[in-house]
Design an enzyme around this catalytic site. Structure first.
Site: not given
Ligand code: PGA
Length: 248
Positions: A12-14, A97, A99, A166, A228-229
């Site tokens: 997930n590149w956000k 998600h 966020e 998560e 993510g990261g």
């Molecule tokens: P992260 O993000 O690996 O940067 O903690 C995970 C996600 O939000 O799916």
């Protein structure tokens, strides 16, 4: 132990990635990034869906979106529809998600509506669930997860679905749940899903990186990772895929 045939590594590149950066990423992925028993998917920002659809399909990488609205078209400024995501070549869409729940105040009712629209338009949702730190510390984790999973009540069995557990306190923080916490929580999530009539894959997410992937993916009930990261650079993303392939 990660389920060999169903293990998914999803990035997930956000809100990251320009066109040039994404094309460099594709080059760096190499010709065959997805080994036999690992499914690989990436969720770039909306602007990169069309340009990445073809290069990803050539490399057997599935395309997904990070969110969508719950209508097909109309006066919804700034929103994107399930039809548009299908049109762009998406297989997956992330829904719920943390966020989106926390920053955009998305409710379970809205998420339920979006799930229905995703299925109606042939998309497979990755439904994210997870507790905040204070909820874990006050022993409310299972209660929170149960409430978030209640959006699946009444949904017919066998719909395409992936769930990602998560813990919110582990997302982007460098902290991960311990293997014991992961095992215990995934067991609860699987149990709750089966009570609701769904036998679907459950991913772990939250600071998964090349250093901890093998241990997290090896936990009972973990069938892949939402990352993510560590998905932003092709080399670290490929290390995660390799960790999953070793367990297959
Ligand atoms: P992260 O993000 O690996 O940067 O903690 C995970 C996600 O939000 O799916």
């Amino acid at each position: 132990m990660a389920n060999a045939t169903r293990c998914l590594i999803a990035g997930n590149w956000k809100m990251n990635g320009t066109l040039q950066e994404s094309l460099d990423f594709v080059d760096d992925l190499g010709a065959n990034p997805a080994p036999e028993h690992v499914e690989v998917a990436l969720m770039p920002p909306f602007t990169l869906l069309h340009p990445l659809a073809f290069p990803f399909s050539e490399k057997d990488v599935r395309l997904g979106a990070q969110s969508m609205y719950c209508e097909v078209s109309g006066a919804f400024t700034g929103s994107i529809s399930p039809l548009m995501l299908r049109d762009a070549g998406c297989h997956y869409v992330i829904l719920g998600h943390s966020e989106r729940r926390d920053i955009q105040h998305e409710s379970n009712a809205l998420i339920r509506k979006k799930l229905g629209m995703a299925w109606e338009h042939g998309l497979e949702p990755i439904l994210c669930i997870g507790e905040h730190l204070e909820e874990r510390e006050s022993g409310k984790t299972n209660e929170v997860l149960k409430e978030q999973l209640s959006v699946l009540e009444g949904v017919e069995a066998g719909v395409p679905l992936t769930v990602a557990y998560e813990p919110v306190w582990a997302i982007g923080t460098g902290k991960t749940a311990s293997p014991e916490q992961v095992k215990e929580t995934h067991a609860f999530v699987h149990e709750e899903l089966s009570r609701l009539g769904h036998d679907c894959r459950v991913l772990y997410g939250g600071s998964v990186n090349p250093g901890n992937a093998a241990e997290l993916l090896a936990c009972d009930g973990v069938e892949g990772a939402l990352v993510g990261g560590a998905s932003l650079k092709a080399d670290s993303f490929m290390e995660l895929i390799e960790a999953a392939a070793k367990l297959a």
